[in-house]
Write an enzyme that holds these catalytic residues in place. Structure first.
Site, PDB file in Angstrom:
ATOM      1  CE  LYS A 140      -0.776   2.260   3.517  1.00 14.80           C
ATOM      2  NZ  LYS A 140      -1.475   3.171   4.199  1.00 14.80           N
ATOM      3  CB  CYS A 210     -18.787   4.898   4.221  1.00 16.42           C
ATOM      4  SG  CYS A 210     -19.201   2.430   4.048  1.00 16.42           S
ATOM      5  CB  CYS A 217     -26.964   3.833   5.755  1.00 15.62           C
ATOM      6  SG  CYS A 217     -25.705   2.492   6.189  1.00 15.62           S
ATOM      7  CB  CYS A 220     -24.562   6.693   2.174  1.00 13.39           C
ATOM      8  SG  CYS A 220     -24.005   6.302   0.943  1.00 13.39           S
ATOM      9  CB  CYS A 226     -24.963   0.540  -0.763  1.00 10.17           C
ATOM     10  SG  CYS A 226     -23.702  -0.268   0.549  1.00 10.17           S
TER      11      CYS A 226
END
Length: 394
Positions: A140, A210, A217, A220, A226
Site C-alpha cells: 500500500k 461509511c 447510511c 449516503c 448499496c
C-alpha cells in the site's frame, strides 16, 4: 486469478458518481492532513520524496491527524536523511509519538534511512519492488509513494478504509480478507484511469460517512443501491493483524504510559484544597500554613504530624489532647469523598474504645454468649440432679 472484463459490480458507475458528489466538499481529514499534504513543497526533490516515504511509514495504524502532527514536528526539526541519522532514537521517538507502534517505527525509519543513504544516493527507490524491500514498507505504501513522490500510477493504494468499503459495496467478486487481496480484486475490473482517484475517494468517504462501526447510511447517496445499506456491520471478513513481539512490546508500553497519565491526572484532580480544621467542631476555615512533613510541629508543641499519623490505639494521651488542639494542615491529600466529619467521628469512636481491644458491640455479644453458656451449664446440672433423684426414688 480473474481476467479483466469478465466481471464488474452492478451500478458501480452510479456509485462512483455519488462518491464524487459526497466527496466534493473535501471535508475529510485526509483532504487536509493526508500523506500527500505532509511534505515541504519548497524542499529539494530528494528531500520531498524522502518526506513522502516517512509520512507513509508513520501513517500505518495511525490516524491522519496524528501522522500530520508528527510530520510537522519532524519538519520543524529538519526532516532530511542526514538529520535523521544524526538524531538519537530517543529524540526521534519523542518527535513521532504517539503514532501507532512508534517504538518499532523508530527502528524502521533509522534502518530504512541508512539504506537510502548507502544504496540509493540519499534518494528513494523508483519502483514498487524496490520500495517493498525497505524495512517497514508494504505494498500500500509503495503504490501511494510512487504516485505522490514519482507521479507514477503503479497500482491502487488499499488501506483499511478502501478494503472495508470495497467489501461493503460489493466491488469485489468474492469477499476478501486482506487489503492486498482487495487491491488485486479491484485491479481486475476497475479502469486504470480511476486507480489514482479511488483511494482518496474511499478514504475520505470512510472517515466521514461509511464509518467502520455504525455507518451513517441515511446520509449516503448510495443507500438505495448499496448491498450493505442499513446493516451497520463492521469490516467484513477482516482478519486480526499478525503482531510481532516488538509491536506487542510497543502496545504494552503505550498502554502503560496511558495508565500512568490517567493515574497522574486522577491523583491531581482528587486532591482536597488545604484547609484549617478544628477537630471536634464543624467549622472549616481557609488554610494557613500546614506542612505534612513528618516531625514538623503544629500549634500544640507536644503533637507532631508524625505522631498524629501513628497507630491511634497506642496513643491514648494524644487522643485526649486532639479534641482541643487546633491543627493546621497543608497539602492534605485524600480523595474528595472523605469529609472532615467522617474523620471526626472516626477519632471519637477510637477514643471511646481505645481502653479495650474490643468494641462495645463485641463486648456485649460476648457477655450475652457467656450468660447463655452459664444458663446451659446450670440447666444441664439441674437435669442431672433430677435424673439422680428419680433413680434414687425408684
Amino acid at each position: 486469478m480473474e481476467t479483466k472484463g469478465l466481471w464488474e459490480p452492478p451500478n458501480w458507475k452510479e456509485f462512483l458518481v455519488n462518491l464524487r458528489i459526497m466527496r466534493s466538499n473535501n471535508d475529510a481529514p485526509v483532504d487536509s492532513m493526508g500523506c500527500h499534504m505532509s511534505m515541504d513543497e519548497n524542499a529539494p526533490p530528494k528531500v520531498y520524496r524522502y518526506q513522502s516515504l516517512i509520512s507513509l511509514m508513520l501513517s500505518s495504524q495511525t490516524k491522519d491527524q496524528v501522522t500530520f502532527a508528527a510530520m510537522e514536528r519532524l519538519r520543524a526539526r529538519g526532516l532530511t536523511i542526514d538529520n535523521i541519522l544524526n538524531m538519537s532514537d530517543e529524540e526521534l521517538g519523542q518527535l513521532i509519538y504517539p503514532v501507532g507502534f512508534w517504538k518499532t517505527k523508530v527502528k524502521y525509519i533509522k534502518k530504512t534511512t541508512q539504506t537510502l543513504k548507502d544504496q540509493y544516493n540519499s534518494d528513494i527507490p523508483d519502483s514498487v519492488e524496490k520500495l517493498c524491500k525497505l524495512t517497514g514498507v508494504g505494498p500500500k505504501m509503495a503504490h501511494i509513494c510512487m504516485k505522490v513522490a514519482w507521479n507514477t500510477v503503479t497500482g491502487i493504494g488499499v488501506d483499511t478504509h478502501v478494503h472495508r468499503i470495497s467489501n461493503r459495496i460489493g466491488w469485489v467478486k468474492k469477499p476478501t480478507t486482506t487489503p492486498e487481496d482487495t487491491r488485486k480484486a479491484l485491479e481486475t475490473w476497475l479502469p486504470f484511469e480511476l486507480w489514482s482517484e479511488v483511494n482518496n475517494l474511499m478514504v475520505g468517504f470512510g472517515q466521514t460517512i461509511c464509518l467502520p462501526i455504525s455507518p451513517i447510511c441515511n446520509e449516503c447517496l448510495n443507500r438505495d443501491i448499496c448491498p450493505s445499506s442499513g446493516k451497520g456491520r463492521k469490516s467484513p471478513n477482516k482478519k486480526t493483524p499478525v503482531i510481532n513481539n516488538e509491536e506487542k512490546e510497543d502496545q504494552f508500553d503505550e498502554k502503560k504510559d496511558l495508565i500512568k497519565k490517567e493515574i497522574a491526572t486522577k491523583s491531581h484532580t482528587q486532591k482536597i484544597m488545604p484547609r484549617k480544621c478544628q477537630l471536634g467542631g464543624n467549622d472549616l476555615e481557609p488554610k494557613k500554613n500546614l506542612k505534612t512533613n513528618t516531625n514538623k510541629e503544629v500549634q500544640n508543641p507536644n503533637i507532631t504530624i508524625e505522631t498524629v499519623e501513628c497507630d491511634l490505639q497506642n496513643n491514648e494521651k494524644i487522643l485526649n489532647t486532639l479534641s482541643a488542639a487546633d491543627i493546621e494542615m497543608e497539602d492534605f491529600k485524600t480523595p474528595k469523598q472523605v469529609q472532615m466529619r467522617a474523620i471526626e467521628s472516626k477519632i471519637e469512636n477510637i477514643s471511646q474504645n481505645i481502653s479495650k481491644n474490643k468494641s462495645p458491640l463485641k463486648r456485649k455479644s460476648l457477655r450475652i454468649k457467656n450468660e447463655q453458656k452459664n444458663e446451659k451449664i446450670e440447666n444441664h446440672g439441674k437435669q442431672k440432679t433430677n435424673k439422680k433423684s428419680k433413680v434414687n426414688s425408684n
